[in-house]
Structures are given as C-alpha cells and as structure tokens.
Scaffold this motif. Structure first.
Motif, PDB file in Angstrom:
ATOM      1  N   ILE A 569       0.839  -1.201   0.000  1.00 18.94           N
ATOM      2  CA  ILE A 569       0.000   0.000   0.000  1.00 18.94           C
ATOM      3  C   ILE A 569       0.877   1.256   0.000  1.00 18.94           C
ATOM      4  O   ILE A 569       0.564   2.264  -0.663  1.00 18.94           O
ATOM      5  CB  ILE A 569      -0.948  -0.008   1.213  1.00 18.94           C
ATOM      6  CG1 ILE A 569      -1.935  -1.180   1.113  1.00 18.94           C
ATOM      7  CG2 ILE A 569      -1.690   1.306   1.329  1.00 18.94           C
ATOM      8  CD1 ILE A 569      -2.802  -1.152  -0.131  1.00 18.94           C
ATOM      9  N   THR A 570       1.992   1.176   0.719  1.00 17.14           N
ATOM     10  CA  THR A 570       2.933   2.308   0.716  1.00 17.14           C
ATOM     11  C   THR A 570       3.479   2.533  -0.691  1.00 17.14           C
ATOM     12  O   THR A 570       3.568   3.684  -1.172  1.00 17.14           O
ATOM     13  CB  THR A 570       4.086   2.055   1.692  1.00 17.14           C
ATOM     14  OG1 THR A 570       3.549   1.905   3.016  1.00 17.14           O
ATOM     15  CG2 THR A 570       5.075   3.203   1.681  1.00 17.14           C
ATOM     16  N   ASP A 571       3.849   1.444  -1.358  1.00 16.27           N
ATOM     17  CA  ASP A 571       4.335   1.549  -2.739  1.00 16.27           C
ATOM     18  C   ASP A 571       3.257   2.128  -3.654  1.00 16.27           C
ATOM     19  O   ASP A 571       3.543   2.936  -4.557  1.00 16.27           O
ATOM     20  CB  ASP A 571       4.756   0.179  -3.259  1.00 16.27           C
ATOM     21  CG  ASP A 571       6.017  -0.332  -2.556  1.00 16.27           C
ATOM     22  OD1 ASP A 571       6.741   0.505  -1.974  1.00 16.27           O
ATOM     23  OD2 ASP A 571       6.264  -1.557  -2.590  1.00 16.27           O
ATOM     24  N   LYS A 572       2.031   1.722  -3.431  1.00 12.65           N
ATOM     25  CA  LYS A 572       0.929   2.223  -4.254  1.00 12.65           C
ATOM     26  C   LYS A 572       0.739   3.728  -4.081  1.00 12.65           C
ATOM     27  O   LYS A 572       0.292   4.435  -4.995  1.00 12.65           O
ATOM     28  CB  LYS A 572      -0.366   1.487  -3.880  1.00 12.65           C
ATOM     29  CG  LYS A 572      -1.569   1.853  -4.759  1.00 12.65           C
ATOM     30  CD  LYS A 572      -2.787   1.028  -4.398  1.00 12.65           C
ATOM     31  CE  LYS A 572      -3.433   1.552  -3.126  1.00 12.65           C
ATOM     32  NZ  LYS A 572      -4.122   2.853  -3.332  1.00 12.65           N
ATOM     33  N   GLY A 573       1.105   4.235  -2.909  1.00  8.88           N
ATOM     34  CA  GLY A 573       0.942   5.662  -2.635  1.00  8.88           C
ATOM     35  C   GLY A 573       2.033   6.526  -3.238  1.00  8.88           C
ATOM     36  O   GLY A 573       1.969   7.762  -3.135  1.00  8.88           O
ATOM     37  N   ARG A 574       3.044   5.891  -3.843  1.00  8.54           N
ATOM     38  CA  ARG A 574       4.094   6.685  -4.492  1.00  8.54           C
ATOM     39  C   ARG A 574       3.651   7.086  -5.905  1.00  8.54           C
ATOM     40  O   ARG A 574       2.600   6.660  -6.374  1.00  8.54           O
ATOM     41  CB  ARG A 574       5.393   5.884  -4.542  1.00  8.54           C
ATOM     42  CG  ARG A 574       5.973   5.584  -3.159  1.00  8.54           C
ATOM     43  CD  ARG A 574       7.377   4.998  -3.286  1.00  8.54           C
ATOM     44  NE  ARG A 574       7.980   4.819  -1.966  1.00  8.54           N
ATOM     45  CZ  ARG A 574       7.943   3.682  -1.278  1.00  8.54           C
ATOM     46  NH1 ARG A 574       7.359   2.606  -1.805  1.00  8.54           N
ATOM     47  NH2 ARG A 574       8.501   3.598  -0.091  1.00  8.54           N
TER      48      ARG A 574
END
Length: 746
Positions: A569-574
């Motif tokens: 999810i953190t990666d998706k937020g980039r």
C-alpha cells in the motif's frame, strides 16, 4: 430363587454330565452357540446385543421351574421367596467339569460397590453347594437378609452361573424376576418399576428369544408379560408362549378349553406359537427329573390335551422346538451381529488412534508430539499442493459452498476459490467510481475484463461502497482535481501529479478489500490447522498445543502478511510507475473508443434514408423500391472539426488525464491482484504452512517442561485408553470366534 416352596435337591455326578440337552443342537449349531458363548465369556455381552433365551413372566408364574426343566439344573427354593435378581445360566462343553459363579454389577452402582461385587467369583464342585452360594451373593447385593442398613427387595445386578462339562451343550438362558402387578407391604412402587424396567431391557434386545411364561392358575388376559412381550415384539417373531400349571385347571371345563385354544395359537397369536408344560406339583418336588418327565407325559396323554399337537406339549418336545428355533434365529442374526461387531471394532480402533500411545514418561510424550508433527507436516503439505488422497480429507461436500466449514480440510481448493473471488471483486467493485464508457450509461469501466460470475456475499458486499458515474460527471471530477493541482504546465496540458491524485482516490478501497481477503484466507488456514491438529492428537493435547504454540505461529504469519500488505500500500501511494506497453495500448483504445463514438454520432446526424427509383441499379422487383441510407460527406466534414476539436482547454486536459488514469488503473489493478495473491497470501499464509506451524523442528526446540505440559496424559485419558484397549482385545477375540465358526460353516 424359585416360585414353589421346597428344600434344595442334591444331585449326583451323573446329573453333572447330563446329556438331556443334546437335542438342542446339531454340530453346526454347536459351533454357532460356541462362538456366541466365547463372545459372552470374553465380555462382549456388554458391547454387543448377543443372542440369548430369556425366561420371563409374572411373579409365581412358574418360570424358574421352566428354566429348571429345560436345563435340568436344580435351583434352591425357600418358602415365599421369589427371584430377586436376574440369573444368567451359561452351559458350555469342556473337558473337565466345573461350576463357577460371578456377579455382574449394575452399572448404576458407585464404582467402589461395583468393584466389590466384581470380586465375587466362586467355584463349587456340586449343585448341593449352590444354595449357600446364592445366599452369599444375595447378601452381597444388599438384598433382604443382608447386613445392609437399607436392604433392598430386588437388584439390577446379575448372578452368572457357568456350568461346564464333557456332556454339556452350548446354551445361555436368563431367568428374570417376575413382573409384579401392584405394590404391597413387601414390594414397593419402586420395586414394581424396577422389575418392569429390568425385564424391558432384556426383552427389547432384538436378538433375544422371549420365553413368555403364563400360569394357568390365573386368567392370561391379566398377566403382564403378554402385553410386555407384544409391546416389543408386535408380530411375535421372537416370542414363544409357555403355559405352566395346567394341572390346576378343572378337567372338561370352559376354562380348560380356553387354555387349550391358547396353546393352539387360536387366541393370542405368536409366530413362534405356544407350548404347554406341567411342572412338578408340591408332592413331586423331591422327585427326579426323570420322574417329573414321566408324570408330565402321563398328564398330557389324557382328556382334551390329546387335541394339542405333540410338538407343543412337554419338556422333551420343547427342547426339540428350541433346537430348531435357536438355530434359525442365530443363523438369521449372524450377519447383523458380525456387522455390529466390525462397526464397534472400527470405532474403537479410531478412538485409540486419536489417543495415541501412552504418555506417562517424558520420552513417550516427546515421541508422541514428534510423530504427530511429522504427520501434520505431511498432510498439510498435501493440502497446500491440492492432493487429497489421505483419509483425513474425506469426501468433498458438494451440497455446500467450497468455503463452507464442511469442506475446510481441502485447503488449496478454498484458497484458490477465495483468490478468484478477490480478483473478481477487485475487477467489479475495486474502483471508487464506476465510470461509464463514452456515450453509454450501461457499459462499465472494466466490464470487458470482468466475468459476470456471482460473488460470495462477503465479496459482493463491496458493491455498496462503489459510486456509479457517467463519463461527463467523471470529466467534471477530473476538472475539479486538475484545477486544484495545476502547476506551471501550459494550458491544455496537466500536471503529472494529477494522475497520482486521481489514481489514489479511485483505488482508495483497495486496502480494505485486500485486508479483508487476507483475513478470510488466514481464517481458512486456521480452521484447517485446528481441524488437522484435533484429528491427529487427543482433545486434551490439541487444546494445549494450539494455545501454547500453534495459535502464536498462525498469528505471526498473519502479522507478516499484513506487514507485507502495508508495504504494498505504501508503494501504491508513491508516484505512478509502469513500463508495461499495456498502459499505452489501453490509452489508445480508450481514445479510439471515444473517437469512434463521436464519429458514429456525427455520421448518424448526417445520414439520410431514401428509396431507389426503378431505373436505378438497386431495385427489388418483388417488393418495389428499396430503402437505403446515405451519408452526406460534405455535411459530415463540415462539422467534423467542430465535433472533434475541444475548445475548452480544461475539459480537454481533463479528458486526456481521465484516459491516462483509467489506463494506469487497469494496469495497476492486475499488478495489485497478483502481488496480493502471490506476495502476501501465498508467501506468508499458505506456503510452508505445515513446516512453520507444527514441524518436528518446533517440537525439538521445546523444553521438557513445555512438552510435559502439552502432552502429559491425565488420569481420565489413561483410564479411557485402558478401557478402549480392553474393548479392542475383547472385540478381536469376538472376531476370532466369528471367523472360526464361519470357517466351519463353509
């Protein structure tokens, strides 16, 4: 023990070697009865319903005299003393002569009383010692005459008398206390109910032949035994009526005639019929059995008794009748008896396997857990691989859903099903806004890629979170975001960060859906693990093992899966990144689709219909002029530029950004579903489930105290194991006896 008043009779050794029962068996039947006798001696009577003859009737009906006449074994008699407990008579053929007795205690007694009665085992050398032995057993049961502070009138205990000898036949009979009509000063209401219950338990046994004894001294319509027998054996398939004391009837009277018609099976019908005996009168009580039989023959040779068939009169013909009756009854019951024996054996073996070996010592405890862990790892690996050959998996329940609790053992099938449900859920309901295609309120954004498959309730509930939006509204949404994210880009262009903002909002439900899916798979894994642990070890060990070790491992695997989800999810937020040509291909398809929709709309506006003339080429000679459509190219081209060129720069940028966002969303959706199922579900929840959860290595790392705490055997389990082991041995001896008899019968 007897209904008639007299003194004990002493018999000689010739009586011990009595062969009067030889008529009861041929060699084939001896084998069957020997098998049943062996099963009874081995204790199978408490496990299976074994065939037996039960002599029962109302109090003072003469039933004990019937038993005595059949077996030719003299029982002690005392004034006004009736049968106070069930007496089991076991006759069996042995090389040596012996008479042994034991008490089978009522299971309802306290354990200390049961132990005391079980210790009663006596052997005697002759029947003259039988009265003293029976009196001792009576006192031990706490009946009248005992030293008990509250002596009872009747007992549910059983006195078993086993008589062996070279001339003995294989036979088991039971003499039951007489049914009581009503309470009196010596027999309470509780006594009445106790006797009726006791008799009922014996005659309800479907493998019991009921010898229902009625006395001619009383009206048979008033004798309880007839109703009791018909209640449990409505058609009389296994009931033989026996009439006693006909010598008390007035010769040539109407009463005598009614009893004779009963003996002829004309009144109360039993399929096995009726039989009439004449017991010894009080004056004949000290005579021998030979004298008794001669007196009986003389009595039935006179008067109306000559109208009764000879095979329905007297003790000799009764033995012949019982011979045929026992043989046919046992032959009929053998298949069901063997089936019940095998079923009980399978149940016992299964229960023993669940308990495992004894776990009194630390070494035994560690071996027990190690063996369980090896089996656990092997079966869990098979479940993960989708190989369901092991008996643990059983048959699939096709009447229920794949993820139903009845199918929880087939782990890979459940995980695959849940993953596919998740994938379809994401495709149908993953987007916050479901945007219709150009000029269509019906076509969804991802409809071309989502199969119309019904989702489970847990996954279809995501539809409630989704908002349907027309493309024109979607463009307006993008315009609003564009205006709030504008940088230094020229008009008609959009800030690259706009795609990020649009995608983040459109995919904001992904995390919740993925987290819910992870928990559903984790729950499936947990249910599988607990079912397998409970199948491999005893319930007490399973509870402690799950609580101390397994639950923590499963919780740790779930935490690791959620940590991985957080990273995704953190990666998706980039900022969006993709190197997949599918992205640009999708953009072009979306733009083409939009252009085609506009072109079609414009073409429809500038297309006219007309009919061909007769002189033109297109003419239908049958129906007349043909209607055709034609595009006006000049009008079409004149309006083409106006239709395809957007003057509103923000709207132009918004449409372009929307197409880019939709293309990126579709590309990223495929990636997200893939990493959740592979990188989270498979890596942290499913892969190595057996080795991580309960491997031999985990057992090896346990301390001695942990092993003892988990696997130590409680006293109740030890007792249960001893009980099951004893029952298994008993059943195996029964199987051996069965095989021997069946082999002979071949």
């Amino acid at each position: 023990m007897m209904d008639d008043a007299t003194t004990p009779t002493t018999i000689d050794n010739e009586s011990l070697n009595n062969s009067s029962l030889e008529a009861l068996q041929n060699e084939d039947m001896r084998q069957i009865m020997d098998m049943v006798d062996k099963m009874r001696r081995n204790g199978l009577g408490g496990v299976l319903q074994l065939p037996q003859l039960v002599v029962c009737g109302d109090q003072s009906s003469g039933k004990s005299s019937v038993l005595e006449a059949i077996t030719e074994i003299p029982f002690p008699r005392k004034e006004n003393l009736c049968t106070r407990f069930a007496t089991e008579i076991i006759l069996r053929r042995e090389k040596t002569t012996s008479i042994s007795t034991r008490i089978i205690p009522d299971k309802g007694r306290p354990s200390n009383e049961q132990a005391k009665l079980q210790d009663f085992k006596k052997s005697i050398s002759g029947f003259e010692e039988l009265p003293a032995l029976i009196e001792e057993a009576t006192k031990l049961m706490g009946l009248e005459g005992s030293t008990s502070s509250t002596p009872r009138a009747f007992s549910r205990d059983v006195l078993s008398i086993e008589i062996s000898g070279p001339g003995r036949s294989q036979l088991t009979l039971v003499d039951l206390p007489g049914l009581i009509h009503s309470e009196n000063k010596s027999q309470s209401k509780e006594d009445v109910e106790l006797i009726r219950s006791l008799v009922g338990e014996y005659i309800e046994n479907k493998r019991t032949i009921i010898l229902a004894v009625v006395s001619a001294k009383n009206d048979y319509a008033n004798q309880i035994i007839l109703k009791s027998a018909r209640d449990v054996d409505e058609k009389g398939n296994r009931t033989l009526g026996i009439i006693t004391k006909p010598d008390f009837l007035e010769p040539a009277s109407e009463n005598e005639l009614s009893w004779i018609e009963l003996a002829q099976n004309k009144d109360i019908f039993f399929e096995l019929g009726w039989h009439m005996l004449k017991n010894r009168s009080p004056k004949e009580i000290d005579t021998s059995f030979q004298t008794r039989n001669a007196s009986e023959s003389m009595f039935f040779s006179k008067g109306r008794y000559r109208d009764i068939k000879k095979e329905d009169l007297g003790i000799d013909s009764l033995r012949v009748k019982l011979s045929a009756l026992l043989y046919s009854h046992l032959k009929k019951e053998l298949p069901s008896l063997q089936q019940e024996l095998e079923l009980k054996y399978s149940e016992t073996v299964l229960n023993l396997e669940r308990l495992g070996e004894s776990r009194q010592e630390r070494k035994q405890q560690k071996r027990y857990l190690t063996q369980a862990s090896i089996q656990f790892t092997r079966i869990a690996e098979a479940a993960v691989d989708g190989h369901y050959e092991h008996k643990f998996f059983g048959h699939s329940n096709v009447s229920e859903a794949i993820h139903h609790v009845s199918n929880l053992k087939r782990l890979r099938a459940i995980v695959q099903h849940l993953n596919m449900q998740f994938s379809r859920q994401m495709g149908k309901f993953g987007a916050k806004y479901k945007i219709a295609a150009p000029d269509s309120a019906e076509t969804g954004l991802l409809e071309d890629e989502v199969l119309d498959v019904k989702l489970d309730d847990a996954y279809s509930s995501a539809e409630d979170q989704q908002t349907h939006m027309k493309r024109s509204h979607a463009i307006k949404w993008v315009q609003n975001v564009l205006q709030r994210s504008r940088g230094r880009e020229l008009p008609g262009n959009f800030n690259p960060l706009l795609i990020s903002e649009l995608f983040w909002e459109q995919s904001e439900h992904w995390e919740g859906m993925a987290r819910d899916h992870i928990h559903r798979v984790a729950l499936a894994c947990e249910r599988f693990v607990k079912a397998l642990v409970n199948d491999l070890v005893s319930p007490d060990v399973a509870g402690r093992l799950l609580k101390l070790k397994v639950d923590d491992v499963l919780a740790a695997r779930l935490r690791a899966a959620e940590d991985e989800l957080d990273k995704i999810i953190t990666d998706k937020g980039r900022h969006p990144i993709t190197y997949n040509h599918y992205y640009t291909t999708t953009i072009q398809k979306l733009r083409n689709k939009k252009s085609m929709a506009k072109a079609k709309k414009l073409a429809d506006q500038h297309t006219t219909d007309y009919y061909c003339d007769v002189g033109e080429a297109r003419f239908d000679s049958v129906s007349g002029p043909t209607r055709v459509s034609a595009l006006d190219p000049e009008a079409f081209m004149k309006n083409f530029e106006q239709e395809f060129i957007e003057q509103d720069m923000d709207k132009f940028s918004a449409e372009d950004a929307l197409d880019c966002e939709m293309a990126y969303y579709k590309d990223e959706l495929k990636y997200f579903v893939g990493v959740i199922t592979k990188q989270v579900i498979e890596r942290y929840l499913v892969h190595n489930l057996g080795e991580d959860t309960l491997s031999p290595l985990l057992i090896g790392e346990m301390t001695d105290d942990e092993i003892h705490f988990i696997a130590a055997e409680p006293g109740a389990v030890s007792n249960e194991r001893r009980f099951l082991e004893d029952r298994k041995k008993t059943l195996e001896m029964g199987q051996k006896a069965f095989r021997g008899a069946l082999e002979f019968m071949k």
